[in-house]
Design a protein around this motif. Structure first.
Motif, PDB file in Angstrom:
ATOM      1  N   HIS A 103     -16.800 -40.145 -48.213  1.00 42.45           N
ATOM      2  CA  HIS A 103     -17.371 -41.194 -49.070  1.00 42.45           C
ATOM      3  C   HIS A 103     -18.883 -41.005 -49.147  1.00 42.45           C
ATOM      4  O   HIS A 103     -19.543 -40.777 -48.130  1.00 42.45           O
ATOM      5  CB  HIS A 103     -17.058 -42.570 -48.478  1.00 42.45           C
ATOM      6  CG  HIS A 103     -17.202 -43.721 -49.425  1.00 42.45           C
ATOM      7  ND1 HIS A 103     -18.404 -44.083 -49.991  1.00 42.45           N
ATOM      8  CD2 HIS A 103     -16.284 -44.610 -49.909  1.00 42.45           C
ATOM      9  CE1 HIS A 103     -18.221 -45.141 -50.773  1.00 42.45           C
ATOM     10  NE2 HIS A 103     -16.938 -45.466 -50.740  1.00 42.45           N
ATOM     11  N   THR A 108     -23.806 -39.615 -55.059  1.00 38.39           N
ATOM     12  CA  THR A 108     -22.928 -38.466 -54.836  1.00 38.39           C
ATOM     13  C   THR A 108     -23.467 -37.592 -53.699  1.00 38.39           C
ATOM     14  O   THR A 108     -24.578 -37.071 -53.773  1.00 38.39           O
ATOM     15  CB  THR A 108     -22.800 -37.623 -56.115  1.00 38.39           C
ATOM     16  OG1 THR A 108     -22.198 -38.427 -57.141  1.00 38.39           O
ATOM     17  CG2 THR A 108     -21.925 -36.405 -55.871  1.00 38.39           C
ATOM     18  N   VAL A 139     -18.493 -36.258 -53.403  1.00 38.56           N
ATOM     19  CA  VAL A 139     -17.881 -37.553 -53.691  1.00 38.56           C
ATOM     20  C   VAL A 139     -18.990 -38.558 -53.970  1.00 38.56           C
ATOM     21  O   VAL A 139     -20.085 -38.465 -53.410  1.00 38.56           O
ATOM     22  CB  VAL A 139     -17.008 -38.014 -52.495  1.00 38.56           C
ATOM     23  CG1 VAL A 139     -17.849 -38.258 -51.253  1.00 38.56           C
ATOM     24  CG2 VAL A 139     -16.202 -39.258 -52.848  1.00 38.56           C
ATOM     25  N   VAL A 145     -12.460 -40.483 -50.869  1.00 40.94           N
ATOM     26  CA  VAL A 145     -11.619 -39.391 -51.356  1.00 40.94           C
ATOM     27  C   VAL A 145     -11.079 -38.651 -50.143  1.00 40.94           C
ATOM     28  O   VAL A 145     -11.834 -38.248 -49.253  1.00 40.94           O
ATOM     29  CB  VAL A 145     -12.397 -38.424 -52.270  1.00 40.94           C
ATOM     30  CG1 VAL A 145     -11.570 -37.181 -52.569  1.00 40.94           C
ATOM     31  CG2 VAL A 145     -12.784 -39.123 -53.565  1.00 40.94           C
ATOM     32  N   ASN A 147      -9.274 -35.392 -48.647  1.00 44.39           N
ATOM     33  CA  ASN A 147      -9.080 -33.974 -48.926  1.00 44.39           C
ATOM     34  C   ASN A 147      -8.065 -33.398 -47.943  1.00 44.39           C
ATOM     35  O   ASN A 147      -8.129 -33.684 -46.743  1.00 44.39           O
ATOM     36  CB  ASN A 147     -10.405 -33.219 -48.791  1.00 44.39           C
ATOM     37  CG  ASN A 147     -11.465 -33.745 -49.741  1.00 44.39           C
ATOM     38  OD1 ASN A 147     -11.463 -33.443 -50.919  1.00 44.39           O
ATOM     39  ND2 ASN A 147     -12.374 -34.568 -49.224  1.00 44.39           N
ATOM     40  N   LYS A 204      -6.968 -33.220 -53.330  1.00 47.43           N
ATOM     41  CA  LYS A 204      -7.789 -34.429 -53.248  1.00 47.43           C
ATOM     42  C   LYS A 204      -6.959 -35.640 -53.617  1.00 47.43           C
ATOM     43  O   LYS A 204      -6.100 -35.590 -54.494  1.00 47.43           O
ATOM     44  CB  LYS A 204      -8.998 -34.340 -54.185  1.00 47.43           C
ATOM     45  CG  LYS A 204     -10.048 -33.321 -53.780  1.00 47.43           C
ATOM     46  CD  LYS A 204     -11.182 -33.306 -54.785  1.00 47.43           C
ATOM     47  CE  LYS A 204     -12.247 -32.304 -54.379  1.00 47.43           C
ATOM     48  NZ  LYS A 204     -13.030 -32.795 -53.230  1.00 47.43           N
ATOM     49  N   ARG A 206      -7.836 -39.908 -54.228  1.00 50.71           N
ATOM     50  CA  ARG A 206      -8.894 -40.913 -54.293  1.00 50.71           C
ATOM     51  C   ARG A 206      -8.329 -42.294 -54.026  1.00 50.71           C
ATOM     52  O   ARG A 206      -7.276 -42.664 -54.523  1.00 50.71           O
ATOM     53  CB  ARG A 206      -9.533 -40.876 -55.701  1.00 50.71           C
ATOM     54  CG  ARG A 206     -10.806 -41.701 -55.839  1.00 50.71           C
ATOM     55  CD  ARG A 206     -11.410 -41.484 -57.227  1.00 50.71           C
ATOM     56  NE  ARG A 206     -12.657 -42.186 -57.390  1.00 50.71           N
ATOM     57  CZ  ARG A 206     -13.845 -41.708 -57.065  1.00 50.71           C
ATOM     58  NH1 ARG A 206     -13.935 -40.501 -56.534  1.00 50.71           N
ATOM     59  NH2 ARG A 206     -14.945 -42.389 -57.244  1.00 50.71           N
TER      60      ARG A 206
END
Length: 208
Positions: A103, A108, A139, A145, A147, A204, A206
């Motif tokens: 996160h 980002t 992210v 998110v 992974n 991924k 979300r």
């Protein structure tokens, strides 16, 4: 499995329980209402390349709620560094699966996961290492998110390393991680089950 789940005060892994000890009896730990900074390797298998040997764990007063439980980690406490763990050998040819939640904090953020086979001597950086996986993950700060991925073991010790690449807040603010897990028995997201047996992959998912 080698499970890294920052959890909460009731379910926190024993090897990180000292970070939550309300008695503050461990001098290696500096606490505030919001976060804890503890010495790497102190009741935890996680180590850091930071010169002050500190790792940073955030609690429920963070502006971002943890993905799982009430605690999450932030890459880089006071210095740009790598948070890593070396795990015992897994039989050659076995598939080692992994996942982690990521996160951004102020925008980002980008981090890197590197999984390295440590060669016959079991030591990092001695010239006989083999990088099994290296990937950058970006992210934003609107959702966690998750992974997922896998690597094939070469039968020797492996080093799992998280490193901040960039963050809107600077070197020491950003790249929150949670719900990290890696091992032979780790189960991926339901939609990824069909991908197992096809070799290394990354997926991924979300969640707000």
């Amino acid at each position: 499995d080698y499970i890294i789940d920052w959890g909460n005060e009731n379910t926190f892994p024993l090897y990180l329980q000292s970070l939550l000890d309300k008695s503050s009896k461990h001098n290696a730990i500096v606490k505030s209402k919001a976060m804890m900074i503890g010495g790497a390797g102190f009741d935890t298998p996680w180590l850091t390349t930071a010169p002050d040997n500190l790792i940073e764990i955030w609690g429920q007063f963070m502006e971002v709620a943890a993905y799982d439980g009430t605690r999450c980690a932030e890459l880089n406490a006071n210095y740009a560094s790598t948070l890593y763990q070396t795990v015992a050998p897994v039989a050659a040819g076995l598939q080692v699966n992994w996942h982690f939640a990521h996160h951004g904090r102020y925008g980002t953020d980008t981090m890197r996961l590197t999984i390295t086979d440590l060669g016959a001597d079991g030591n990092y950086g001695n010239g006989n290492d083999t990088v099994l996986f290296m990937g950058d993950f970006s992210v934003d700060n609107t959702a966690w998110v998750v992974n997922y991925g896998s690597v094939n073991s070469l039968g020797r010790s492996m080093r799992f390393a998280f490193e901040a690449v960039s963050a809107v807040g600077g070197n020491t603010q950003g790249n929150l991680i949670d719900w990290c897990d890696f091992g032979v028995g780790v189960v991926p997201a339901p939609g990824a089950l069909a991908l197992f047996g096809l070799g290394a992959f990354v997926l991924k998912h979300r969640r707000r």
